[in-house]
Motif scaffolding. Sequence first.
Motif, PDB file in Angstrom:
ATOM      1  N   ASP A  24       0.879  -1.174   0.000  1.00 51.15           N
ATOM      2  CA  ASP A  24       0.000   0.000   0.000  1.00 51.15           C
ATOM      3  C   ASP A  24       0.913   1.219   0.000  1.00 51.15           C
ATOM      4  OD1 ASP A  24      -1.700   2.115   0.373  1.00 51.15           O
ATOM      5  OD2 ASP A  24      -2.699   1.308   2.147  1.00 51.15           O
ATOM      6  N   PRO A  25       1.029   1.926  -1.143  1.00 54.04           N
ATOM      7  CA  PRO A  25       1.960   3.051  -1.233  1.00 54.04           C
ATOM      8  C   PRO A  25       1.433   4.367  -0.668  1.00 54.04           C
ATOM      9  CG  PRO A  25       0.917   2.693  -3.348  1.00 54.04           C
ATOM     10  CD  PRO A  25       0.395   1.621  -2.441  1.00 54.04           C
ATOM     11  N   MET A  26       0.162   4.409  -0.234  1.00 55.99           N
ATOM     12  CA  MET A  26      -0.419   5.602   0.402  1.00 55.99           C
ATOM     13  C   MET A  26      -1.206   5.129   1.621  1.00 55.99           C
ATOM     14  SD  MET A  26      -1.846   7.717  -2.912  1.00 55.99           S
ATOM     15  CE  MET A  26      -1.250   7.328  -4.564  1.00 55.99           C
ATOM     16  N   CYS A  27      -0.500   4.643   2.638  1.00 51.64           N
ATOM     17  CA  CYS A  27      -1.142   3.843   3.677  1.00 51.64           C
ATOM     18  C   CYS A  27      -1.982   4.637   4.665  1.00 51.64           C
ATOM     19  CB  CYS A  27      -0.093   3.016   4.413  1.00 51.64           C
ATOM     20  SG  CYS A  27       1.022   3.978   5.456  1.00 51.64           S
ATOM     21  N   GLY A  28      -1.777   5.962   4.770  1.00 50.30           N
ATOM     22  CA  GLY A  28      -2.568   6.708   5.744  1.00 50.30           C
ATOM     23  C   GLY A  28      -2.359   6.158   7.143  1.00 50.30           C
ATOM     24  N   SER A  29      -3.452   5.764   7.818  1.00 50.24           N
ATOM     25  CA  SER A  29      -3.329   5.217   9.172  1.00 50.24           C
ATOM     26  C   SER A  29      -3.137   3.711   9.169  1.00 50.24           C
ATOM     27  CB  SER A  29      -4.556   5.601  10.008  1.00 50.24           C
ATOM     28  OG  SER A  29      -5.753   5.206   9.368  1.00 50.24           O
ATOM     29  N   ARG A  87       3.997   9.143   1.986  1.00 49.40           N
ATOM     30  CA  ARG A  87       4.879  10.268   1.714  1.00 49.40           C
ATOM     31  C   ARG A  87       5.211  11.046   2.987  1.00 49.40           C
ATOM     32  NH1 ARG A  87       2.985  15.437  -2.009  1.00 49.40           N
ATOM     33  NH2 ARG A  87       4.895  16.688  -1.814  1.00 49.40           N
ATOM     34  N   PHE A  88       4.295  11.024   3.955  1.00 50.12           N
ATOM     35  CA  PHE A  88       4.432  11.836   5.158  1.00 50.12           C
ATOM     36  C   PHE A  88       4.780  10.962   6.355  1.00 50.12           C
ATOM     37  CE2 PHE A  88       1.340  13.856   2.318  1.00 50.12           C
ATOM     38  CZ  PHE A  88       1.924  15.106   2.138  1.00 50.12           C
ATOM     39  N   ASP A  89       5.556  11.515   7.284  1.00 51.13           N
ATOM     40  CA  ASP A  89       5.985  10.718   8.425  1.00 51.13           C
ATOM     41  C   ASP A  89       4.886  10.536   9.467  1.00 51.13           C
ATOM     42  OD1 ASP A  89       5.944  13.322   9.284  1.00 51.13           O
ATOM     43  OD2 ASP A  89       7.968  13.334  10.117  1.00 51.13           O
ATOM     44  N   GLU A  90       3.990  11.510   9.617  1.00 50.81           N
ATOM     45  CA  GLU A  90       2.958  11.401  10.651  1.00 50.81           C
ATOM     46  C   GLU A  90       2.032  10.200  10.438  1.00 50.81           C
ATOM     47  OE1 GLU A  90      -0.623  13.982  12.796  1.00 50.81           O
ATOM     48  OE2 GLU A  90       0.542  14.864  11.159  1.00 50.81           O
ATOM     49  N   PRO A  91       1.510   9.961   9.207  1.00 58.65           N
ATOM     50  CA  PRO A  91       0.685   8.763   9.001  1.00 58.65           C
ATOM     51  C   PRO A  91       1.438   7.472   9.313  1.00 58.65           C
ATOM     52  CG  PRO A  91       0.440  10.263   7.159  1.00 58.65           C
ATOM     53  CD  PRO A  91       1.562  10.789   7.991  1.00 58.65           C
ATOM     54  N   LEU A  92       2.720   7.429   9.005  1.00 53.94           N
ATOM     55  CA  LEU A  92       3.491   6.227   9.294  1.00 53.94           C
ATOM     56  C   LEU A  92       3.611   5.994  10.799  1.00 53.94           C
ATOM     57  CD1 LEU A  92       6.328   6.518   6.631  1.00 53.94           C
ATOM     58  CD2 LEU A  92       4.529   4.782   6.706  1.00 53.94           C
ATOM     59  N   GLU A  93       3.725   7.065  11.559  1.00 54.30           N
ATOM     60  CA  GLU A  93       3.768   6.932  13.018  1.00 54.30           C
ATOM     61  C   GLU A  93       2.440   6.391  13.544  1.00 54.30           C
ATOM     62  OE1 GLU A  93       4.823  10.779  14.396  1.00 54.30           O
ATOM     63  OE2 GLU A  93       6.851  10.723  13.588  1.00 54.30           O
ATOM     64  N   VAL A 102       0.256  -6.850  15.078  1.00 58.79           N
ATOM     65  CA  VAL A 102       0.840  -7.294  13.807  1.00 58.79           C
ATOM     66  C   VAL A 102       1.997  -6.398  13.352  1.00 58.79           C
ATOM     67  CG1 VAL A 102      -1.286  -8.392  13.008  1.00 58.79           C
ATOM     68  CG2 VAL A 102      -0.887  -5.971  12.470  1.00 58.79           C
ATOM     69  N   ARG A 103       2.562  -5.612  14.280  1.00 56.35           N
ATOM     70  CA  ARG A 103       3.629  -4.696  13.878  1.00 56.35           C
ATOM     71  C   ARG A 103       4.810  -5.448  13.257  1.00 56.35           C
ATOM     72  NH1 ARG A 103       6.697  -2.628  11.629  1.00 56.35           N
ATOM     73  NH2 ARG A 103       7.906  -0.720  11.973  1.00 56.35           N
ATOM     74  N   ASN A 104       5.112  -6.648  13.783  1.00 53.21           N
ATOM     75  CA  ASN A 104       6.246  -7.401  13.243  1.00 53.21           C
ATOM     76  C   ASN A 104       5.960  -7.985  11.866  1.00 53.21           C
ATOM     77  OD1 ASN A 104       4.420  -9.343  14.024  1.00 53.21           O
ATOM     78  ND2 ASN A 104       5.933 -10.709  14.946  1.00 53.21           N
ATOM     79  N   SER A 105       4.717  -7.843  11.392  1.00 51.48           N
ATOM     80  CA  SER A 105       4.364  -8.346  10.059  1.00 51.48           C
ATOM     81  C   SER A 105       4.389  -7.253   8.997  1.00 51.48           C
ATOM     82  CB  SER A 105       2.971  -8.984  10.094  1.00 51.48           C
ATOM     83  OG  SER A 105       2.939 -10.088  10.969  1.00 51.48           O
ATOM     84  N   GLN A 135       8.930   5.549   4.541  1.00 45.83           N
ATOM     85  CA  GLN A 135       8.485   6.856   4.073  1.00 45.83           C
ATOM     86  C   GLN A 135       8.931   7.017   2.623  1.00 45.83           C
ATOM     87  OE1 GLN A 135       9.547  10.144   6.580  1.00 45.83           O
ATOM     88  NE2 GLN A 135       8.577  11.664   5.263  1.00 45.83           N
ATOM     89  N   GLN A 136       7.961   7.081   1.717  1.00 49.15           N
ATOM     90  CA  GLN A 136       8.271   7.130   0.285  1.00 49.15           C
ATOM     91  C   GLN A 136       7.075   7.690  -0.464  1.00 49.15           C
ATOM     92  OE1 GLN A 136      10.180   3.620  -1.242  1.00 49.15           O
ATOM     93  NE2 GLN A 136       9.399   3.932  -3.315  1.00 49.15           N
TER      94      GLN A 136
END
Length: 384
Positions: free
Chosen positions: A198-203, A265-271, A282-285, A290-291
């Motif tokens: 998913d290249p635009m994962c949001g939350s 693209r943004f760091d906040e959604p990745l956090e 499932v964090r380990n999966s 950030q891309q």
Amino acid sequence: MADVHNFFATAAKGTEGALRDELRGLRLPGVRADRGGVHFRGSLADGMKACLWSRIAMRILLSLGSYEAKGADGLYDAVASVPWEEHLSPRHTFSIHASVRSSELTHSHFVALRTKDAIVDRMRERTGARPSVDTAKPDVHVIVHLVKDRAELALDLSGEPLHRRGWRIEAKEAPLRETLAAAILALGYYDPNKPFLDPMCGSGTLAIEAALIARNIAPGRGRHFGFMRWPSFGDEEAKTFRDLQEAAKAVALPKAPAPIIARDRFDEPLEVTHRNAERAGVRNSLELAQQDARDLVPVPPECQIFVNPPYGERLGGKRLQLEGLYRGFGEAYAPFEDAIPLIVLSGSPLFERAFGHRVHWRHPLFNGPIETHLLRYGPDTRQG
């Protein structure tokens, strides 16, 4: 309470077919799709199983029957004929959710009040006391749906809506409901044995739901359901549900069989995705990066791309910026079009023209009140 019940699993518009296939996969009896959801028959244990395992259903309802209910008095008489003493007690609270379509009574609030009066009067007559109404956290949630002067009555097994898996505490703008994300994965033929991107994962909803599927983790594990507060939920029923929970734990996998990649693209959604995935277990999966989606490389071989592009919220709704994102994403996908399937939930009328690739099939869906289309690009690798 009867040994065999009629159930109705409610579904978001456009997901009924996916839910039908899911419930058949759970080996529930009498599965039949209908407007707004899917019917099935079975024991109370079957209803519990649907609550525990359905990824797509919004609620699981136990039908109490369909009754002629013309006018206020007809509705009262219909509701009062139901043996509520089998489902309620004076010590338990209840609430009513009413909806109306094409009937003499047109106001759902009045229908709810008339239903409440009939239930309370019946309980007072049969038990000498009445249960109290609690609209916030009722023990028993009663559903009344009045259609063409027939009242369809049901009890809600779910309690909280089933999309509330328990891991989403925070989200970015207009997040996908977990149930809709699961439906997108089912309709797009997600294969857990192949890499997911998913290249635009949001939350992170799509990626987290993909991980739960890949690891065969029951979406309802660890949460409470409405049926657990029913007066009829005794020791035997509690043991049945514990057995279902233990069986679900036994089949869960420790890791996903293929990479599950979430980028933004943004760091906040990745956090946010990181924290949501931690709570979902499932964090380990997940592989987070950030891309910008306008630079897809690297794409793993045999990958499947699922994406819910922004409709304009994070870009301030500016048309040129939105078109630029869609066009750049289309250019990035071009080298992979012949080999990598892409499933897009498009909520913007700008997407298809700006993206610039031929759509192989489309399926209408609703993301809350927003009308969207599920679009498939690239090779057609659908199963069956």
